[in-house]
Design a protein around this motif. Sequence first.
Motif, PDB file in Angstrom:
ATOM      1  N   ARG A 328       0.817  -1.218   0.000  1.00  0.00           N
ATOM      2  CA  ARG A 328       0.000   0.000   0.000  1.00  0.00           C
ATOM      3  C   ARG A 328       0.854   1.274   0.000  1.00  0.00           C
ATOM      4  N   PRO A 329       1.883   1.390   0.862  1.00  0.00           N
ATOM      5  CA  PRO A 329       2.700   2.616   0.823  1.00  0.00           C
ATOM      6  C   PRO A 329       3.429   2.796  -0.514  1.00  0.00           C
ATOM      7  N   THR A 330       3.937   1.699  -1.078  1.00  0.00           N
ATOM      8  CA  THR A 330       4.663   1.799  -2.347  1.00  0.00           C
ATOM      9  C   THR A 330       3.733   2.249  -3.463  1.00  0.00           C
ATOM     10  N   LEU A 331       2.553   1.653  -3.531  1.00  0.00           N
ATOM     11  CA  LEU A 331       1.582   2.053  -4.554  1.00  0.00           C
ATOM     12  C   LEU A 331       1.184   3.518  -4.395  1.00  0.00           C
ATOM     13  N   ARG A 332       1.040   3.941  -3.161  1.00  0.00           N
ATOM     14  CA  ARG A 332       0.660   5.336  -2.919  1.00  0.00           C
ATOM     15  C   ARG A 332       1.744   6.281  -3.434  1.00  0.00           C
ATOM     16  N   ASN A 333       3.008   5.937  -3.210  1.00  0.00           N
ATOM     17  CA  ASN A 333       4.102   6.781  -3.691  1.00  0.00           C
ATOM     18  C   ASN A 333       4.103   6.861  -5.216  1.00  0.00           C
ATOM     19  N   ILE A 334       3.907   5.713  -5.870  1.00  0.00           N
ATOM     20  CA  ILE A 334       3.880   5.705  -7.334  1.00  0.00           C
ATOM     21  C   ILE A 334       2.692   6.512  -7.839  1.00  0.00           C
ATOM     22  N   ALA A 335       1.531   6.312  -7.206  1.00  0.00           N
ATOM     23  CA  ALA A 335       0.332   7.033  -7.625  1.00  0.00           C
ATOM     24  C   ALA A 335       0.513   8.537  -7.458  1.00  0.00           C
ATOM     25  N   GLN A 336       1.130   8.963  -6.358  1.00  0.00           N
ATOM     26  CA  GLN A 336       1.349  10.392  -6.135  1.00  0.00           C
ATOM     27  C   GLN A 336       2.300  10.972  -7.176  1.00  0.00           C
ATOM     28  N   ALA A 337       3.305  10.185  -7.537  1.00  0.00           N
ATOM     29  CA  ALA A 337       4.280  10.673  -8.518  1.00  0.00           C
ATOM     30  C   ALA A 337       3.641  10.912  -9.880  1.00  0.00           C
ATOM     31  N   HIS A 338       2.575  10.181 -10.180  1.00  0.00           N
ATOM     32  CA  HIS A 338       1.924  10.298 -11.495  1.00  0.00           C
ATOM     33  C   HIS A 338       0.529  10.903 -11.403  1.00  0.00           C
ATOM     34  N   ALA A 339       0.155  11.367 -10.206  1.00  0.00           N
ATOM     35  CA  ALA A 339      -1.140  12.019  -9.998  1.00  0.00           C
ATOM     36  C   ALA A 339      -2.299  11.147 -10.457  1.00  0.00           C
ATOM     37  N   CYS A 341      -5.122   7.874  -9.050  1.00  0.00           N
ATOM     38  CA  CYS A 341      -5.752   7.311  -7.863  1.00  0.00           C
ATOM     39  C   CYS A 341      -5.044   6.014  -7.464  1.00  0.00           C
ATOM     40  N   PRO A 342      -4.553   5.895  -6.216  1.00  0.00           N
ATOM     41  CA  PRO A 342      -3.839   4.677  -5.817  1.00  0.00           C
ATOM     42  C   PRO A 342      -4.735   3.447  -5.774  1.00  0.00           C
ATOM     43  N   TYR A 343      -6.002   3.635  -5.441  1.00  0.00           N
ATOM     44  CA  TYR A 343      -6.920   2.484  -5.367  1.00  0.00           C
ATOM     45  C   TYR A 343      -7.108   1.857  -6.745  1.00  0.00           C
ATOM     46  N   PHE A 344      -7.347   2.685  -7.755  1.00  0.00           N
ATOM     47  CA  PHE A 344      -7.590   2.138  -9.092  1.00  0.00           C
ATOM     48  C   PHE A 344      -6.289   1.745  -9.801  1.00  0.00           C
ATOM     49  N   LEU A 345      -5.183   2.336  -9.394  1.00  0.00           N
ATOM     50  CA  LEU A 345      -3.895   1.843  -9.887  1.00  0.00           C
ATOM     51  C   LEU A 345      -3.672   0.419  -9.386  1.00  0.00           C
ATOM     52  N   ALA A 346      -4.004   0.169  -8.117  1.00  0.00           N
ATOM     53  CA  ALA A 346      -3.861  -1.181  -7.561  1.00  0.00           C
ATOM     54  C   ALA A 346      -4.747  -2.168  -8.306  1.00  0.00           C
ATOM     55  N   GLN A 347      -5.971  -1.765  -8.640  1.00  0.00           N
ATOM     56  CA  GLN A 347      -6.865  -2.657  -9.381  1.00  0.00           C
ATOM     57  C   GLN A 347      -6.294  -2.977 -10.761  1.00  0.00           C
ATOM     58  N   GLU A 348      -5.687  -1.984 -11.390  1.00  0.00           N
ATOM     59  CA  GLU A 348      -5.047  -2.231 -12.685  1.00  0.00           C
ATOM     60  C   GLU A 348      -3.893  -3.206 -12.538  1.00  0.00           C
ATOM     61  N   MET A 349      -3.092  -3.053 -11.479  1.00  0.00           N
ATOM     62  CA  MET A 349      -1.906  -3.893 -11.317  1.00  0.00           C
ATOM     63  C   MET A 349      -2.248  -5.323 -10.905  1.00  0.00           C
ATOM     64  N   ALA A 350      -3.498  -5.582 -10.524  1.00  0.00           N
ATOM     65  CA  ALA A 350      -3.903  -6.963 -10.219  1.00  0.00           C
ATOM     66  C   ALA A 350      -3.731  -7.850 -11.443  1.00  0.00           C
ATOM     67  N   ARG A 351      -3.834  -7.268 -12.612  1.00  0.00           N
ATOM     68  CA  ARG A 351      -3.706  -8.047 -13.835  1.00  0.00           C
ATOM     69  C   ARG A 351      -2.255  -8.386 -14.156  1.00  0.00           C
ATOM     70  N   TRP A 352      -1.337  -7.645 -13.546  1.00  0.00           N
ATOM     71  CA  TRP A 352       0.075  -7.806 -13.889  1.00  0.00           C
ATOM     72  C   TRP A 352       0.905  -8.294 -12.711  1.00  0.00           C
ATOM     73  N   SER A 353       0.240  -8.770 -11.675  1.00  0.00           N
ATOM     74  CA  SER A 353       0.948  -9.257 -10.485  1.00  0.00           C
ATOM     75  C   SER A 353       0.775 -10.761 -10.352  1.00  0.00           C
ATOM     76  N   ASP A 354       1.727 -11.393  -9.685  1.00  0.00           N
ATOM     77  CA  ASP A 354       1.726 -12.850  -9.548  1.00  0.00           C
ATOM     78  C   ASP A 354       1.021 -13.304  -8.275  1.00  0.00           C
ATOM     79  N   VAL A 355       1.322 -12.639  -7.175  1.00  0.00           N
ATOM     80  CA  VAL A 355       0.708 -12.960  -5.889  1.00  0.00           C
ATOM     81  C   VAL A 355      -0.024 -11.714  -5.404  1.00  0.00           C
ATOM     82  N   ILE A 356      -1.278 -11.890  -5.010  1.00  0.00           N
ATOM     83  CA  ILE A 356      -2.086 -10.763  -4.559  1.00  0.00           C
ATOM     84  C   ILE A 356      -2.537 -11.033  -3.126  1.00  0.00           C
TER      85      ILE A 356
END
Length: 769
Positions: A328-339, A341-356
Amino acid sequence: MSSEATVTATALTQPPPAACPAVSVKALCAFGAKEGDLDFRFVPVPSAQEGMAGHSLVQSRRGAGYEREVSLSATSSGLLVRGRADGYDAGHRRVEEIKTFRGRFDAIRANHRALHWAQAKCYGWMLCERESLDEISVALVYLDLASGEETVLEERWPRDALRAHFEQLCASFMAWAERQGDRHRALQAELEALSFPHTAFRPGQRELAQGVYRAAGAARCLIAQAPTGIGKTVATTWPLLRGWGAHKTQKVFFLTAKTPGRAVALEALGLAGRDAESLRVLELTAREKACEHPGKSCDGEACPLARGFYDRLPDARREAIATRELSRPTLRNIAQAHAVCPYFLAQEMARWSDVIVADYNYYFDSSAFLYALTKEEEWRVTVLVDEAHNLLERARGMYTAPLTAQPFDDALRVAPTGIKPRLAVLRREWRALQAQQASSYAALEDIPDSLLQPLQEAVSAIAEHFAAVPKDAHGPLQRFFFDMVYFLRLADAFGTHSVFEVTSGDDGDEDALTIRNLVPAPFLKPRFAASMSTVCFSGTLAPFPFYRDVLGLPDDTLELDVASPFQAHQLSVQVTPHISTRFQHRAGSLDALTDLIGAQFMRRPGNYLAFFSSFDYLDAAHASFAQRWPGIPTWSQSRRMAEADREAFVARFQAGGQGVGFAVLGGAFGEGVDLPGDRLIGAFIASLGLPNHNAMNEVMRERMETLFPGEGYNYTYLYPGLRKVVQAAGRVIRTENDTGVVYLLDDRFDRPEVRGLLPAWWQVERAGR
């Protein structure tokens, strides 16, 4: 799943084969053609059945030469793209993409329309190829399901422009696919060489790891009871990583009941997969916890992180994909850097992650995000359910739908004039049901049509109002609207697994109509079936048939009961035949109970926990103990304890400390509290932890008896109660060097049928008076 969710290709969840990788038109366009804002303002969405019926209606209106559901394919950049155009009129050289909607046409979001155009243009290119056309008309046909009217947007496109559009999408997608293919090939090689992260297995750890590996290899579910302290999280995650290639795994979902469990899982995965640099682990967090702008709606007009989200998403995705642990903290930092939403960025990355790593509800809830993706993408997933004894109550809550008086009154107060009569009719039927009751609580076998009809009419009226006046889709009216929608959804699935309850506020009960789920098995069975393997594990998960029956695990589910690494001499377990903690005996046995606690403390001073079945019982025992043993320090759990106060309660159990903490059985301190060594040397458990004998639980007992003959009392009272007892006792022995004592303060613990449900390694003795 949200209509905003980006769909990906199954081809990218594993290394691309030697043949040309394939992707659907829908997935291709969702990856590369979405643009503009996130927009989650309310719109009434047609059901899948309504959508199919709408497509058929439009198609039936076309001429004789009109082709329906045209299968098409084309190749570009080494990528095979396939799909079905909704319709093609050869005479007019026009391809149609048909969409259905309710409400206002101008409420269709701009980002949705961009996606629709991209899909239609892909089909246009494919038809230019198939028919050798120099140009083609591309049309979006929007059908209003309420009126049956069509709104058609049409553009004429030359062949070369459509080819350029198609090739650009394919090139972007294929560049991503190749990178992901390289990562997956590297990951598989890393995991095949993965060694166990410790120099040796702990006692019982190897047995659990082998059980998990074999269950995944056989594509079967596993229910496993394994004691605290053996390293269950590593023992369940490591074999799945090690067997990734052999089991053809595409995803692992690690599901927890509580937030602290996610932190433990992330730590264990970092350890278990430490030599797999290509492994990507993602933590999913609830929207309300991830939201950077609480109180603002998820649309570009209200939230700056929703504005232009899809325009900035590719760059955020590229940075996230290069990060190994997306906590959660890492995603928030990435989301802030690109302005974004961290919640929907996480939902997008569910498709590209191995373990959730996520909460139970992400897979088991009625609208579960991970379950929907698994079905849509046909992923091969293994699901790990941590502390699985919690799943029963959590799942019951997921499939329970209350309509309560206060939210209804709040909605009625703000409802526009045209909606109030509909809600008034509903309230009248509500009151009529309550008037038929002989007491403040009644359980009915069926939901009366006299209630369902006004509910459906109220939902339809409010949905039409929201479609016409989108700015009203917020606040109390929207919240109660969603309550009614879910109630109706569960009413459609109503059966013997649930009961319809009517309560009035006469005796302090909540004024409510409730569809209460008793046995979640019918709802969870599809979740287990969708996984390659699901492993339910916990330190207290017995008896197995109980959990298998009520959760709906498959009949061929494997079972594993890992022997405890602890020895009987480490824990003195004493039962008290001379003490009854039944409700009617509590006042008379209170002095004997508190004297037993005090005498044990005097024999071996140290830190103890005393558990009671209710706050009233706890308060009475604490007061009696303080009066009879004033020299012994005490501290007590309170009702609605704040997080800081809970932390302070646990902090009192210092190494070398002395005192007695009073707590409620089954509460915050009955599980998940780790007090090794002499931070805790004993526990007193006053009662069997049985749920209260009340009208609600008696209804459950009767239903359990009907569904599982001979087990009604056990499934309702005994098994859930003793689970809490064993968990509370488990706070005492945490390591192989610990020693301590547990007192089971009730004569019923001396019964053979109760003793038989206690851990096998316990040697239970009778305590003297």
